[in-house]
Design a protein around this motif. Structure first.
Motif, short mmCIF file in Angstrom:
data_model
loop_
_atom_site.label_atom_id
_atom_site.label_comp_id
_atom_site.label_asym_id
_atom_site.label_seq_id
_atom_site.Cartn_x
_atom_site.Cartn_y
_atom_site.Cartn_z
N TRP A 148 1.21 -0.81 -0.38
CA TRP A 148 0.02 0.00 -0.09
C TRP A 148 0.81 0.69 -0.06
O TRP A 148 1.98 1.34 0.94
CB TRP A 148 -0.73 0.70 1.19
N LEU A 149 0.74 2.15 -0.60
CA LEU A 149 1.20 3.72 -0.39
C LEU A 149 0.71 4.44 0.36
O LEU A 149 -0.34 4.42 0.66
CB LEU A 149 1.49 4.36 -1.99
N ALA A 150 1.56 5.01 1.24
CA ALA A 150 0.84 6.49 1.77
C ALA A 150 1.29 7.54 1.89
O ALA A 150 2.81 7.77 2.11
CB ALA A 150 1.24 5.62 3.77
N CYS A 151 0.48 8.67 2.05
CA CYS A 151 1.00 9.81 2.41
C CYS A 151 1.34 10.51 3.46
O CYS A 151 1.21 9.50 4.79
CB CYS A 151 0.31 10.68 2.18
N GLU A 152 2.05 10.72 3.97
CA GLU A 152 2.22 11.56 5.39
C GLU A 152 1.31 11.52 6.42
O GLU A 152 1.32 10.88 7.09
CB GLU A 152 3.39 13.15 5.42
N GLU A 153 -0.25 11.94 5.85
CA GLU A 153 -1.31 12.01 6.78
C GLU A 153 -1.77 10.49 7.20
O GLU A 153 -2.21 10.81 8.22
CB GLU A 153 -2.48 13.43 6.39
N HIS A 154 -1.77 9.45 6.30
CA HIS A 154 -2.19 8.53 6.03
C HIS A 154 -1.09 7.03 6.88
O HIS A 154 -1.64 6.03 7.53
CB HIS A 154 -2.48 8.09 5.22
N ARG A 155 0.03 7.92 6.82
CA ARG A 155 1.23 6.77 7.00
C ARG A 155 0.84 5.89 8.88
O ARG A 155 0.52 4.95 8.37
CB ARG A 155 2.63 7.00 7.23
N ASP A 156 0.65 6.69 9.58
CA ASP A 156 0.27 5.98 10.60
C ASP A 156 -1.70 5.46 10.63
O ASP A 156 -1.44 4.03 11.60
CB ASP A 156 0.37 6.94 11.99
N HIS A 157 -2.43 5.88 10.41
CA HIS A 157 -3.13 5.58 10.06
C HIS A 157 -3.34 3.64 9.31
O HIS A 157 -3.51 3.11 9.87
CB HIS A 157 -4.22 6.13 9.26
N LEU A 158 -2.94 4.13 7.90
CA LEU A 158 -2.32 2.45 7.31
C LEU A 158 -1.55 1.94 8.45
O LEU A 158 -2.67 0.61 8.14
CB LEU A 158 -2.66 3.32 6.25
N SER A 159 -0.65 2.45 8.95
CA SER A 159 0.44 1.46 9.17
C SER A 159 -0.54 0.56 10.68
O SER A 159 -0.49 -0.73 10.99
CB SER A 159 1.13 2.01 10.05
N LYS A 160 -1.00 1.00 11.18
CA LYS A 160 -2.00 0.54 12.38
C LYS A 160 -2.50 -0.02 11.87
O LYS A 160 -3.03 -1.85 12.60
CB LYS A 160 -2.73 1.67 13.51
N PHE A 161 -3.49 -0.42 10.92
CA PHE A 161 -4.94 -0.60 10.50
C PHE A 161 -4.11 -2.38 9.78
O PHE A 161 -5.11 -2.71 10.41
CB PHE A 161 -5.85 -0.18 9.73
N LEU A 162 -2.86 -2.38 9.35
CA LEU A 162 -2.20 -3.60 8.71
C LEU A 162 -1.93 -3.85 10.38
O LEU A 162 -1.48 -5.55 10.48
CB LEU A 162 -1.15 -3.46 8.33
#
Length: 85
Positions: A47-61
């Protein structure tokens, strides 16, 4: 180089975009993951992430035990290049 991952459009010369739903920001991070119930241990989906969504997507996974690595997009792309290219 355009990655063949969610958020990238192979026909578009623009930068890959964040995989977060509705986000159109340029991607900065690659989140490498796999689902051990579906994938072999060495397989990596991204998955790709911008600075704003990196933490949210990382936590989801991470909560699901899927997250394997978080790498800057530039580093990920340079690691894919064969030596001397």
């Amino acid at each position: 180089m355009i990655l063949n991952v969610p958020g990238s459009e192979p026909s578009s010369p623009s930068s890959p975009i964040c995989s977060a739903k509705g986000c159109r920001a340029d991607a900065v991070w690659v989140l490498a993951w796999n689902n051990p119930k579906l994938h072999t241990p060495e397989r990596r989906k991204t998955w790709l992430a911008c600075e704003e969504h990196r933490d949210h997507l990382s936590k989801f996974l991470s909560v699901r035990g899927f997250l394997k690595d978080v790498v800057l997009l530039a580093e990920w792309e340079s690691a894919e290049q064969p030596p001397g290219s």
